[in-house]
Design a protein around this motif. Structure first.
Motif, short mmCIF file in Angstrom:
data_model
loop_
_atom_site.label_atom_id
_atom_site.label_comp_id
_atom_site.label_asym_id
_atom_site.label_seq_id
_atom_site.Cartn_x
_atom_site.Cartn_y
_atom_site.Cartn_z
N PRO A 48 -14.05 4.03 2.48
CA PRO A 48 -13.82 2.97 1.49
C PRO A 48 -13.91 3.52 0.07
CG PRO A 48 -16.05 2.83 2.32
CD PRO A 48 -15.41 3.98 3.04
N GLU A 49 -12.99 3.13 -0.79
CA GLU A 49 -12.99 3.60 -2.17
C GLU A 49 -12.62 2.46 -3.12
OE1 GLU A 49 -11.18 7.21 -4.94
OE2 GLU A 49 -10.26 6.77 -3.00
N GLN A 50 -13.46 2.25 -4.12
CA GLN A 50 -13.18 1.23 -5.13
C GLN A 50 -12.28 1.84 -6.20
OE1 GLN A 50 -14.86 -1.88 -4.73
NE2 GLN A 50 -13.35 -2.66 -6.18
N ARG A 51 -11.05 1.33 -6.32
CA ARG A 51 -10.12 1.90 -7.29
C ARG A 51 -9.03 0.89 -7.64
NH1 ARG A 51 -5.70 4.50 -4.32
NH2 ARG A 51 -6.13 4.41 -2.09
N THR A 52 -8.17 1.28 -8.57
CA THR A 52 -7.06 0.45 -9.01
C THR A 52 -5.76 1.22 -8.83
OG1 THR A 52 -8.44 -0.68 -10.65
CG2 THR A 52 -6.06 -0.79 -10.96
N ILE A 53 -4.74 0.56 -8.30
CA ILE A 53 -3.42 1.19 -8.17
C ILE A 53 -2.41 0.39 -8.98
CG2 ILE A 53 -3.94 2.15 -5.90
CD1 ILE A 53 -2.08 -0.04 -4.72
N LEU A 54 -1.37 1.06 -9.45
CA LEU A 54 -0.27 0.42 -10.17
C LEU A 54 1.01 0.58 -9.36
CD1 LEU A 54 -1.04 1.76 -13.77
CD2 LEU A 54 -1.63 -0.48 -12.83
N VAL A 55 1.69 -0.51 -9.09
CA VAL A 55 2.92 -0.46 -8.30
C VAL A 55 4.05 -1.15 -9.06
CG1 VAL A 55 1.68 -0.41 -6.11
CG2 VAL A 55 2.33 -2.60 -7.08
N ASP A 56 5.28 -0.82 -8.69
CA ASP A 56 6.45 -1.40 -9.37
C ASP A 56 6.65 -2.86 -8.98
OD1 ASP A 56 6.83 1.07 -10.45
OD2 ASP A 56 8.48 1.64 -9.10
N TRP A 57 7.27 -3.59 -9.87
CA TRP A 57 7.69 -4.97 -9.61
C TRP A 57 8.64 -4.96 -8.41
CZ3 TRP A 57 12.29 -7.58 -12.34
CH2 TRP A 57 12.37 -8.95 -11.98
N PRO A 58 8.32 -5.70 -7.31
CA PRO A 58 9.11 -5.59 -6.08
C PRO A 58 10.55 -6.07 -6.22
CG PRO A 58 7.52 -7.40 -5.93
CD PRO A 58 7.17 -6.62 -7.15
N ASN A 59 10.89 -6.89 -7.20
CA ASN A 59 12.25 -7.39 -7.34
C ASN A 59 13.24 -6.28 -7.67
OD1 ASN A 59 14.03 -9.68 -7.29
ND2 ASN A 59 14.23 -9.48 -9.51
N TYR A 60 12.71 -5.12 -8.12
CA TYR A 60 13.59 -4.00 -8.47
C TYR A 60 14.13 -3.31 -7.23
CZ TYR A 60 15.29 0.29 -10.63
OH TYR A 60 16.08 1.33 -11.04
N SER A 61 13.40 -3.45 -6.12
CA SER A 61 13.82 -2.81 -4.87
C SER A 61 14.41 -3.85 -3.93
CB SER A 61 12.61 -2.13 -4.21
OG SER A 61 11.66 -3.11 -3.83
N SER A 62 14.66 -3.45 -2.70
CA SER A 62 15.22 -4.36 -1.70
C SER A 62 14.14 -5.16 -0.98
CB SER A 62 16.02 -3.56 -0.66
OG SER A 62 15.19 -2.59 -0.03
N ALA A 63 12.87 -4.94 -1.35
CA ALA A 63 11.76 -5.65 -0.70
C ALA A 63 11.73 -7.11 -1.16
CB ALA A 63 10.44 -4.97 -1.04
N PHE A 124 9.64 -3.09 -15.29
CA PHE A 124 9.33 -3.21 -13.86
C PHE A 124 8.41 -2.09 -13.40
CE2 PHE A 124 12.89 -0.26 -13.81
CZ PHE A 124 12.54 0.65 -12.81
N GLN A 125 8.36 -0.97 -14.12
CA GLN A 125 7.57 0.18 -13.70
C GLN A 125 6.08 -0.11 -13.79
OE1 GLN A 125 9.39 3.07 -16.41
NE2 GLN A 125 10.01 4.24 -14.60
N GLN A 126 5.37 0.05 -12.66
CA GLN A 126 3.93 -0.14 -12.58
C GLN A 126 3.50 -1.47 -13.22
OE1 GLN A 126 2.29 3.50 -14.30
NE2 GLN A 126 2.40 4.49 -12.32
N ALA A 127 4.29 -2.50 -12.96
CA ALA A 127 4.03 -3.80 -13.57
C ALA A 127 2.91 -4.56 -12.86
CB ALA A 127 5.30 -4.65 -13.54
N ILE A 128 2.59 -4.16 -11.61
CA ILE A 128 1.57 -4.86 -10.83
C ILE A 128 0.34 -3.97 -10.71
CG2 ILE A 128 1.12 -6.16 -8.73
CD1 ILE A 128 3.62 -7.07 -10.28
N SER A 129 -0.82 -4.49 -11.12
CA SER A 129 -2.09 -3.77 -11.03
C SER A 129 -2.93 -4.43 -9.94
CB SER A 129 -2.82 -3.83 -12.37
OG SER A 129 -4.14 -3.34 -12.24
N ILE A 130 -3.38 -3.60 -8.97
CA ILE A 130 -4.19 -4.11 -7.86
C ILE A 130 -5.51 -3.35 -7.83
CG2 ILE A 130 -4.32 -4.49 -5.36
CD1 ILE A 130 -1.21 -4.29 -5.36
N ALA A 131 -6.61 -4.06 -8.07
CA ALA A 131 -7.94 -3.46 -8.03
C ALA A 131 -8.69 -4.00 -6.82
CB ALA A 131 -8.71 -3.79 -9.31
N GLY A 132 -9.37 -3.12 -6.10
CA GLY A 132 -10.13 -3.57 -4.94
C GLY A 132 -10.75 -2.43 -4.18
N LEU A 133 -11.23 -2.73 -2.99
CA LEU A 133 -11.82 -1.73 -2.12
C LEU A 133 -10.75 -1.31 -1.12
CD1 LEU A 133 -14.48 -0.24 -1.47
CD2 LEU A 133 -14.97 -2.05 0.18
#
Length: 354
Positions: A48-63, A124-133
């Motif tokens: 388990p690691e407490q950290r924050t990741i940055l991901v792209d806005w999903p509307n830019y891809s096919s997801a 859209f680049q790294q527009a979503i920040s997710i912090a957690g375990l």
């Protein structure tokens, strides 16, 4: 920093070798190599690691625009989600492929019944920040395997850990949770077991396996103790008597007198505040939880470590047979453990780069 998936003691028990300083150092190194091999094989991390990741806005891809595939960044719990700078933590749902309501979670979704959405903000680049375990499971789900002996501050690098309710699970390489701080145990030493002395004389005989002590509740099964210069392994506890294996770890059988102090392998050299946690002060008798890895992951790490150690001892040229029939030993038993672990825990598919 490398977090191992097995302890030195587990590998030593598999090989039935002594806990010498040289052996500990060598085993710890091989466990580190084996752990990285297991991670590469399964494409996952299990601590388990407490950290924050940055991901792209999903509307830019096919997801789907309302879902983010976490890939290798599996979540145990989430503390904050920012979408284009807007806090939408209360409106997200953690999901996994089989829809079980337990970690590790492989995707994060917006609750479609809410007014929230994943948005891009200025880019859209790294527009979503997710912090957690992040990881496979939290350490707090483990059984308390020890208790802190004496209060400590945030700068202490040596801990004394006592058994807790008959349990004693920490070892060299254990990742422990102490309140909210994660600590890596990197070495261990002997220290006096407080208030414990021999309750009678002990003959220098292998047949003398019962050791009277002040309180049997102060010890745990499988502990290694030291009386004078003789190490013993505790096999069972009957009231205030320890049933032991004498002359353990290559020490010499010896006679001991009444009232001799008893030592235990309870002092640990540690690395504080690891995996995104913060070093803090802790009170006397605080519960200690040793992280429990999936059994097959732990077993595979032990097996890989044993193979590395034996190959090291054999000059990496272990063969079977002789003459024209000589061939390299392929380790079918190890392959079986690998196959079972892969089926149970491997990430079967990964995102491909374009």
């Amino acid at each position: 920093m490398q977090i191992p998936y097995a302890t030195v003691e587990q590998v030593s028990d598999s090989l039935e070798i002594m806990q010498s300083a040289y052996a500990k150092s060598l085993i710890f190194a091989k466990i580190g190599a084996a752990t990285r091999s297991v991670e590469g094989f399964l494409h996952r991390r299990f601590y388990p690691e407490q950290r924050t990741i940055l991901v792209d806005w999903p509307n830019y891809s096919s997801a789907p625009t309302w879902e983010i595939d976490l890939g290798d960044n599996e979540l145990i719990s989430v503390s904050q989600v920012l979408s284009g700078g807007t806090n939408i933590t209360a409106d997200v749902i953690l999901r996994r492929g089989d829809d079980k309501a337990e970690p590790p979670y492989s995707s994060i979704q917006v609750d479609l019944s809410s007014s929230s959405a994943f948005t891009s903000g200025t880019t859209f680049q790294q527009a979503i920040s997710i912090a957690g375990l992040f990881g496979d499971k939290d350490t707090s789900t483990s059984v308390a395997g020890a208790a802190l002996s004496g209060a400590i501050n945030s700068s202490v690098t040596t801990l004394v850990l006592n058994p807790s309710s008959g349990y004693y699970t920490p070892g060299i390489g254990s990742l422990i949770l102490l309140d909210t701080e994660r600590i890596l145990l990197i070495d261990r030493r002997m220290s006096a077991v407080s208030g414990q002395t021999t309750g009678g004389s002990i003959a220098a005989l292998q047949a003398t396996k019962t050791i009277a002590v002040t309180s049997g509740a102060a010890f745990a099964d499988s502990e290694t103790i030291l009386i004078d210069a003789e190490r013993m392994r505790i096999d069972d506890i009957a009231g205030n008597n320890l049933i032991v294996t004498r002359a353990w770890d290559g020490t010499a059988l010896a006679a001991h007198t009444t009232g001799t102090a008893i030592y235990g392998l309870r002092t640990f050299i540690v690395q504080r505040g690891v995996l995104g946690s913060t070093a803090a002060s802790h009170s006397d008798a605080a519960s200690v939880y040793a992280h429990e890895y999936p059994p097959l992951v732990n077993e595979l790490t032990i097996a890989e470590s044993v193979v590395l150690l034996e190959q090291n001892a054999g000059g990496y040229a272990r063969t079977i047979g002789s003459g024209s029939s000589q061939r390299e030993s392929v380790g079918k038993g190890l392959q079986d453990v690998r196959d079972r672990c892969w089926r149970a825990h491997a990430r079967k598919s990964r995102k491909a780069a374009v």
